[in-house]
Structures are given as C-alpha cells and as structure tokens.
Design a protein around this motif. Structure first.
Motif, mmCIF file in Angstrom:
data_model
loop_
_atom_site.group_PDB
_atom_site.id
_atom_site.type_symbol
_atom_site.label_atom_id
_atom_site.label_comp_id
_atom_site.label_asym_id
_atom_site.label_seq_id
_atom_site.Cartn_x
_atom_site.Cartn_y
_atom_site.Cartn_z
ATOM 1 N N PHE A 111 4.252 5.482 -5.545
ATOM 2 C CA PHE A 111 4.283 5.430 -7.008
ATOM 3 C C PHE A 111 3.261 6.393 -7.593
ATOM 4 O O PHE A 111 3.562 7.151 -8.514
ATOM 5 C CB PHE A 111 4.001 3.996 -7.483
ATOM 6 N N ASP A 112 2.036 6.368 -7.031
ATOM 7 C CA ASP A 112 0.990 7.266 -7.524
ATOM 8 C C ASP A 112 1.388 8.730 -7.368
ATOM 9 O O ASP A 112 1.174 9.534 -8.267
ATOM 10 C CB ASP A 112 -0.329 7.021 -6.791
ATOM 11 N N SER A 113 1.965 9.090 -6.232
ATOM 12 C CA SER A 113 2.357 10.484 -6.029
ATOM 13 C C SER A 113 3.540 10.865 -6.918
ATOM 14 O O SER A 113 3.635 11.983 -7.378
ATOM 15 C CB SER A 113 2.689 10.744 -4.558
ATOM 16 N N GLU B 236 0.830 -1.209 0.000
ATOM 17 C CA GLU B 236 0.000 0.000 0.000
ATOM 18 C C GLU B 236 0.863 1.258 0.000
ATOM 19 O O GLU B 236 0.602 2.206 -0.735
ATOM 20 C CB GLU B 236 -0.919 -0.013 1.216
ATOM 21 N N VAL C 83 2.473 1.622 -3.497
ATOM 22 C CA VAL C 83 1.516 2.100 -4.495
ATOM 23 C C VAL C 83 1.249 3.586 -4.295
ATOM 24 O O VAL C 83 1.226 4.354 -5.252
ATOM 25 C CB VAL C 83 0.205 1.280 -4.429
ATOM 26 N N SER C 84 1.081 4.007 -3.054
ATOM 27 C CA SER C 84 0.848 5.418 -2.762
ATOM 28 C C SER C 84 2.033 6.269 -3.208
ATOM 29 O O SER C 84 1.858 7.332 -3.814
ATOM 30 C CB SER C 84 0.595 5.608 -1.267
ATOM 31 N N THR D 14 -4.637 5.578 -20.210
ATOM 32 C CA THR D 14 -3.529 5.588 -19.253
ATOM 33 C C THR D 14 -3.353 6.971 -18.636
ATOM 34 O O THR D 14 -3.157 7.099 -17.414
ATOM 35 C CB THR D 14 -2.230 5.127 -19.932
ATOM 36 N N SER E 256 1.962 11.048 -10.649
ATOM 37 C CA SER E 256 0.633 11.633 -10.787
ATOM 38 C C SER E 256 0.618 12.717 -11.873
ATOM 39 O O SER E 256 1.546 13.507 -11.995
ATOM 40 C CB SER E 256 0.189 12.259 -9.464
ATOM 41 N N GLY F 6 -6.053 7.518 -16.158
ATOM 42 C CA GLY F 6 -5.785 6.744 -14.955
ATOM 43 C C GLY F 6 -4.758 7.396 -14.051
ATOM 44 O O GLY F 6 -4.771 7.215 -12.834
ATOM 45 N N ALA F 7 -3.863 8.189 -14.656
ATOM 46 C CA ALA F 7 -2.838 8.886 -13.880
ATOM 47 C C ALA F 7 -3.326 10.245 -13.379
ATOM 48 O O ALA F 7 -2.590 10.961 -12.709
ATOM 49 C CB ALA F 7 -1.572 9.061 -14.720
ATOM 50 N N GLY F 8 -4.570 10.607 -13.729
ATOM 51 C CA GLY F 8 -5.143 11.831 -13.183
ATOM 52 C C GLY F 8 -5.236 13.014 -14.122
ATOM 53 O O GLY F 8 -5.695 14.087 -13.724
#
Length: 143
Positions: free
Chosen positions: A43-45, A37, A40-41, A70, A48, A73-75
């Motif tokens: 990686f997302d930040s 978790e 993933v957090s 894609t 983003s 999905g990345a924002g």
C-alpha cells in the motif's frame, strides 16, 4: 525465517506449508502479521508521494491542515500558505516532525496575489506536483 506459503492442493504442498509454519513458529512471527506487513508495504509503495512537492492553500487550519499532514505522511514535501503567515510558519514547524514542510503567507483573493503566491512557490521548489486549493472565505450572506 521462511514466510512462503503456497497452496497447490496436492503434490507435496502440505510439506511446504508445514515447513513454513514450523519456521514461522521458530521465529515467533504470526503468519497474519507477515501478511499485514506485506499489505502495508505494498500500500505504501502504491500510494507513495516520495519526491513530490505539494502546495496546500489555507493549510494552517481545518481541512487544509489535515490535507497537509496526510500528504506529509505519504512522503511529499509540503508548502502551506494562507493569509495568516505567522500561523502557517507555526504549523509548518509542528508538521516538520512528520516530513519537510514550509509555511508562509499567501493570498488567492486576486489575480495579483495569486501571481505573487506562484512566484513564492517557484522560489522554494523547482516543480509543483500537487495543488490542494483549499483557501476560502465567507462573505456572510444569509441562506
């Protein structure tokens, strides 16, 4: 829930590790799940695209559609354009379940049509951050 696990290999670290494991067991959370978790957090930040605007030419089908999905999905907010305006609008409506997406007709075959596309993009968004220049055509020449 305590999720801190430290490894200083001595001076009471076993106490800290044991306390963390007990707290994790009480919370029914596996330490690997917490690590995943957190990864993933992070990686997302790190990757983003929140707050960014993207244009994908040829975005209604194939690789263009995959790129648009894609980016969403990345924002990112995504505009898709191709010569097939109806297909762009239809795909944009479908992709809008992921994030903000608009589809419209646009051609990049001539300088005049590129300028018209630029005007259309400027009318929809204040700034373009990402361009995926995916539109293409074949001329049927043999190899």
């Amino acid at each position: 829930m305590a999720a801190a696990v430290a490894f200083d290999h001595g001076h009471g670290s076993n106490q800290m590790i044991l306390g963390s494991i007990i707290s994790l067991q009480e919370a029914s959370v596996h330490p690997v799940a917490l690590e995943r978790e957190a990864a993933v957090s992070f990686f997302d930040s790190l990757f983003s695209l929140a707050g960014k605007n993207a244009l994908v030419t040829g975005g209604a089908t194939g690789l263009g559609r995959i790129c648009a999905e894609t980016l969403l999905g990345a924002g990112a907010r995504v505009l898709i354009a191709s010569r097939k305006a109806d297909a762009c609008s239809e795909i944009a409506a479908e992709l809008s379940t992921i994030g903000p997406c608009e589809g419209f007709g646009g051609d990049v075959a001539s300088e005049a049509s590129v300028l018209a596309l630029a005007r259309e993009v400027r009318a929809r968004i204040p700034k373009l951050d990402i361009l995926v220049n995916n539109a293409g055509t074949t001329w049927g020449a043999g190899l």
